[in-house]
Structure formats: structure tokens, C-alpha cells
Design a protein around this motif. Structure first.
Motif, PDB file in Angstrom:
ATOM      1  N   GLY A   1       0.794  -1.227   0.000  1.00 11.35           N
ATOM      2  CA  GLY A   1       0.000   0.000   0.000  1.00 11.35           C
ATOM      3  C   GLY A   1       0.821   1.269   0.000  1.00 11.35           C
ATOM      4  N   GLY A   2       2.118   1.137  -0.022  1.00 13.61           N
ATOM      5  CA  GLY A   2       2.996   2.299   0.080  1.00 13.61           C
ATOM      6  C   GLY A   2       3.029   3.175  -1.147  1.00 13.61           C
ATOM      7  N   ARG A   3       2.742   2.605  -2.288  1.00 17.63           N
ATOM      8  CA  ARG A   3       2.805   3.412  -3.512  1.00 17.63           C
ATOM      9  C   ARG A   3       1.834   4.582  -3.448  1.00 17.63           C
ATOM     10  N   GLU A   4       0.649   4.372  -2.933  1.00 16.62           N
ATOM     11  CA  GLU A   4      -0.344   5.442  -2.831  1.00 16.62           C
ATOM     12  C   GLU A   4       0.135   6.538  -1.878  1.00 16.62           C
ATOM     13  N   MET A   5       0.729   6.151  -0.746  1.00 19.08           N
ATOM     14  CA  MET A   5       1.261   7.155   0.187  1.00 19.08           C
ATOM     15  C   MET A   5       2.410   7.920  -0.461  1.00 19.08           C
ATOM     16  N   TYR A   6       3.265   7.198  -1.177  1.00 19.25           N
ATOM     17  CA  TYR A   6       4.389   7.863  -1.833  1.00 19.25           C
ATOM     18  C   TYR A   6       3.890   8.847  -2.882  1.00 19.25           C
ATOM     19  N   ASP A   7       2.832   8.504  -3.582  1.00 24.34           N
ATOM     20  CA  ASP A   7       2.269   9.418  -4.577  1.00 24.34           C
ATOM     21  C   ASP A   7       1.808  10.724  -3.926  1.00 24.34           C
ATOM     22  N   GLN A   8       1.244  10.650  -2.723  1.00 26.29           N
ATOM     23  CA  GLN A   8       0.837  11.865  -1.998  1.00 26.29           C
ATOM     24  C   GLN A   8       2.065  12.712  -1.658  1.00 26.29           C
ATOM     25  N   TYR A   9       3.121  12.052  -1.189  1.00 26.83           N
ATOM     26  CA  TYR A   9       4.375  12.743  -0.884  1.00 26.83           C
ATOM     27  C   TYR A   9       4.938  13.386  -2.154  1.00 26.83           C
ATOM     28  N   ALA A  10       4.971  12.626  -3.251  1.00 23.30           N
ATOM     29  CA  ALA A  10       5.538  13.110  -4.503  1.00 23.30           C
ATOM     30  C   ALA A  10       4.772  14.324  -5.026  1.00 23.30           C
ATOM     31  N   GLU A  11       3.468  14.349  -4.845  1.00 19.55           N
ATOM     32  CA  GLU A  11       2.662  15.493  -5.261  1.00 19.55           C
ATOM     33  C   GLU A  11       3.084  16.751  -4.501  1.00 19.55           C
ATOM     34  N   ALA A  12       3.227  16.640  -3.181  1.00 26.77           N
ATOM     35  CA  ALA A  12       3.669  17.788  -2.379  1.00 26.77           C
ATOM     36  C   ALA A  12       5.091  18.200  -2.755  1.00 26.77           C
ATOM     37  N   LEU A  13       5.937  17.232  -2.985  1.00 21.00           N
ATOM     38  CA  LEU A  13       7.323  17.510  -3.358  1.00 21.00           C
ATOM     39  C   LEU A  13       7.373  18.301  -4.659  1.00 21.00           C
TER      40      LEU A  13
END
Length: 121
Positions: free
Chosen positions: A33-45
Motif C-alpha cells: 500500500g505504500g505506492r499510494e502514500m508515496y504518490d501523496q508525498y511526490a505530489e507535495a514535493l
């Protein structure tokens, strides 16, 4: 296994500074399930922090067939992120707003490599 740079890592990063831009190699292995969390981080980044500190994503891609690797050395994703300087990266990591979202990255990953690269002469 370290996921995020520590204070001693950032001090070493700055002490080895020869000036000029750097490209950070990011090798990522996601938790379930980490890919979805990483996508949220990547959007903010990409929308807030990279523009603020002069960084840019040069490449982002899914890991695929590992042609030369030992078992367990394949990665889920690879990113190359350019920063104008080591101090720009260090300032971003120290930004209190960035620290509020970097937890998404930490929770998303089971393993990571974050390596500074410099251009060849």
C-alpha cells in the motif's frame, strides 16, 4: 534500514560540497500500500518543495527487469532529482513544512537508497 537522511548524513553531505548542482539517485522499495502514500508525498514535493528550493525531477520510473543484480537487489521505482546545490537539498529537508509531509515517504517505503551524484568532468 535507514529510509530518511539523518543529521549526521546531512552534515557529511555539506562537508563534502564541491559546489554546483547535484542529482539525487532515489531507489525505492514500497511497503504494501505504500505506492499510494508515496504518490501523496511526490505530489507535495513536486508542487511545493522542489519549486521552492530550485529542484526538479529529471526522471521517475517503475522498476522492471533486473538484468544484472543479485536476488533482492531489484527496486520498485527509480527517481533522479536535480538540486542546484547540496545546501538547497539540505534546506528543503530542514523546512518545517517539508517535515510535515516527509512522514508519508517514510511510511511508504521498506527500503531506500538516496545517493548524491555529481556530473563527470
Amino acid at each position: 534500514m535507514a529510509i530518511d537522511p539523518r543529521g549526521t548524513d546531512l552534515k557529511r553531505l555539506l562537508s563534502e560540497d564541491q559546489g554546483g548542482p547535484v542529482v539525487m539517485l532515489n531507489l525505492l522499495r514500497f511497503d504494501d500500500g505504500g505506492r499510494e502514500m508515496y504518490d501523496q508525498y511526490a505530489e507535495a514535493l513536486s508542487t511545493t518543495f522542489l519549486p521552492r528550493y530550485g529542484g526538479e525531477v529529471i526522471y521517475a520510473g517503475e522498476g522492471s527487469t533486473a538484468l544484472v543484480a543479485e536476488a533482492g537487489q531489484e527496486w520498485d521505482a527509480v527517481l533522479l532529482v536535480r538540486y542546484p546545490s547540496r545546501s538547497a537539498f539540505s534546506s528543503m529537508v530542514a523546512d518545517p513544512e517539508y517535515q510535515q509531509v516527509t512522514g508519508l515517504r517514510t511510511k511508504a517505503l521498506t527500503e531506500a537508497v538516496l545517493q548524491v551524484t555529481t556530473p563527470w568532468e
